[in-house]
Design a protein around this motif. Sequence first.
Motif, short mmCIF file in Angstrom:
data_model
loop_
_atom_site.label_atom_id
_atom_site.label_comp_id
_atom_site.label_asym_id
_atom_site.label_seq_id
_atom_site.Cartn_x
_atom_site.Cartn_y
_atom_site.Cartn_z
N ILE A 40 -27.68 49.48 -18.83
CA ILE A 40 -28.95 48.97 -19.03
C ILE A 40 -29.52 47.95 -17.97
N ASN A 41 -28.49 47.05 -17.29
CA ASN A 41 -28.89 46.01 -16.49
C ASN A 41 -29.00 46.89 -15.28
N LEU A 42 -28.61 48.10 -14.96
CA LEU A 42 -28.77 49.04 -13.71
C LEU A 42 -30.01 49.37 -13.63
N TRP A 43 -30.57 49.99 -14.67
CA TRP A 43 -31.92 50.65 -14.64
C TRP A 43 -33.05 50.04 -14.95
N SER A 44 -32.82 49.08 -15.84
CA SER A 44 -34.04 48.20 -16.53
C SER A 44 -34.71 47.57 -15.53
N PRO A 45 -34.47 46.97 -14.51
CA PRO A 45 -35.16 46.30 -13.64
C PRO A 45 -36.53 47.27 -12.87
N SER A 46 -36.10 48.62 -12.69
CA SER A 46 -37.03 49.51 -12.13
C SER A 46 -38.23 49.70 -13.06
N ILE A 47 -39.34 49.70 -12.53
CA ILE A 47 -40.66 49.77 -13.22
C ILE A 47 -40.70 51.43 -13.59
N PHE A 48 -40.31 52.31 -12.87
CA PHE A 48 -40.32 53.83 -12.99
C PHE A 48 -38.97 54.62 -13.49
N HIS A 49 -39.05 54.97 -14.44
CA HIS A 49 -37.53 55.73 -14.97
C HIS A 49 -37.79 57.07 -14.94
N PHE A 50 -37.20 57.86 -14.11
CA PHE A 50 -37.39 59.31 -14.12
C PHE A 50 -36.49 60.28 -14.78
N ASN A 51 -37.02 60.96 -15.58
CA ASN A 51 -35.92 61.88 -16.61
C ASN A 51 -36.76 63.07 -16.77
N LEU A 52 -36.58 64.34 -16.04
CA LEU A 52 -37.53 65.44 -16.64
C LEU A 52 -36.50 66.45 -17.21
N ASP A 53 -36.11 65.78 -18.61
CA ASP A 53 -35.27 66.57 -19.46
C ASP A 53 -36.12 67.54 -19.99
N PRO A 54 -35.99 68.90 -19.81
CA PRO A 54 -36.96 69.81 -20.66
C PRO A 54 -36.89 70.30 -22.05
N GLU A 55 -35.80 69.51 -22.81
CA GLU A 55 -35.39 69.73 -24.23
C GLU A 55 -36.41 69.17 -25.19
N ILE A 56 -37.15 70.17 -25.94
CA ILE A 56 -37.89 69.41 -26.88
C ILE A 56 -37.06 69.50 -28.16
N THR A 57 -35.82 69.69 -28.31
CA THR A 57 -34.80 69.87 -29.44
C THR A 57 -34.05 68.21 -29.67
N GLN A 58 -34.59 67.28 -28.49
CA GLN A 58 -33.89 66.10 -28.49
C GLN A 58 -34.69 65.10 -28.74
N PRO A 59 -34.25 63.94 -29.55
CA PRO A 59 -35.10 62.71 -29.91
C PRO A 59 -35.45 61.80 -28.85
N GLY A 60 -34.60 61.88 -27.68
CA GLY A 60 -35.04 61.00 -26.60
C GLY A 60 -34.63 59.50 -26.88
N THR A 61 -33.45 59.01 -27.07
CA THR A 61 -33.16 57.72 -27.39
C THR A 61 -33.26 57.00 -26.05
N GLN A 62 -32.86 57.66 -24.83
CA GLN A 62 -32.97 56.73 -23.65
C GLN A 62 -34.48 56.29 -23.31
N CYS A 63 -35.36 57.11 -23.68
CA CYS A 63 -36.83 57.06 -23.35
C CYS A 63 -37.19 55.74 -24.11
N ILE A 64 -36.65 55.68 -25.55
CA ILE A 64 -36.98 54.56 -26.50
C ILE A 64 -36.55 53.22 -25.92
N GLN A 65 -35.12 53.10 -25.39
CA GLN A 65 -34.87 52.02 -24.52
C GLN A 65 -35.82 51.66 -23.47
N VAL A 66 -36.43 52.71 -22.79
CA VAL A 66 -37.30 52.43 -21.70
C VAL A 66 -38.49 51.70 -22.14
N ALA A 67 -39.12 52.08 -23.22
CA ALA A 67 -40.10 51.34 -23.74
C ALA A 67 -39.92 49.96 -24.29
N ASN A 68 -38.87 49.85 -24.69
CA ASN A 68 -38.06 48.60 -25.05
C ASN A 68 -38.15 47.52 -23.99
N VAL A 69 -37.68 48.01 -22.73
CA VAL A 69 -37.23 46.88 -21.89
C VAL A 69 -38.90 46.70 -20.86
#
Length: 343
Positions: free
Chosen positions: A243-272
């Motif tokens: 989290i300390n590695l990625w959270s300082p960046s304003i833009f978080h790229f993840n082009l995951d095409p799966e609609i069958t996933q809840p997307g927990t990483q993205c929730i953390q992106v909004a959180n930071v």
Amino acid sequence: MKFALIWDCSIGVSSFYTKNGMGYNFHTDKPYTFHDAVTPECYNANWNYLFMFEQGHFINLQEFVEQDLDYPELDLDLIFLSFERLALDDKTEHLYNIEKIRKKYPNAKIVGFIKEITVQPHRFENRMKFLNNCDYVIAPGITTMKTIPQHLEIESELLKRGSHKLNYITVPFNIDWIYNKFYTDQKEASIFSYTTSPVHRRSDTFNFAQEMGRKYNLPVKYKRLNDWEKGEKFNYMPLKDFINLWSPSIFHFNLDPEITQPGTQCIQVANVGSIQMGGLNESHQILFPETATIDKKVLEEKLVEYLNDNNKIFEVIKYAWDKLNEIYAPNVVKKQILDIINV
């Protein structure tokens, strides 16, 4: 309310319990961390159900079955029970069946919790028998997760058997803790390229992030891939360090095409307080609807718009933050659960 999350088996996670906002190993009573733990005070995704109740326990049944031990002595009110592997195999089903759980914890309401979207085909019929014998059936889902074929199939089978409807709840997150530890409004004008564990979900994220970085003079950061030849696991980096590695960046790229996933990483992106760019996971569409796409042309247009307008960046981050608290906050999820079980 005394709660337990019980799985037939779990790789790399020992039984543990929560007390006063801290997780402790069931066998040693010492503060417990594992691959989905930021610290003993903050776990990821499904593990947060334990922190929402007066007492919370995770029981890895395989630990007790293989050592021929009796199930833990607990006075439970509510159980989220996930049987998805050993408990659904014909050869081992008798060692993990729901009747043993009911006998051991007679006062508990038992919820069949769908942790994995699918099981192996030879386990499907036993899964349906198991869910049919629960008091309720629950799966994580808010919007798109409710419409995926796998959940619709389970719902259809439950209705055929005349047992239950499929209820949906949100995966809770420790929003306040993550915010206090990792949020900052002093973001770097950089891109973090996120690599999913399943290779097929990585899409063209890394190459696209590199292209956008070169084109718009933005540094691109990423977690180096693990070295399989040296026996290095995918999650070789502690979650807190990641989290300390990625959270300082304003833009978080993840082009995951799966609609069958809840997307927990993205929730953390909004959180930071960062901005998710790309992807079709459920949380991407809820928290960052403008960039919930794998269309690179649209994503580049949005990137340019954000780079040229700080007010727009603030608007996107605030929208995600408000939705995060509206949907994923523990008190919201707890109310969803209590409404379903009529408490």
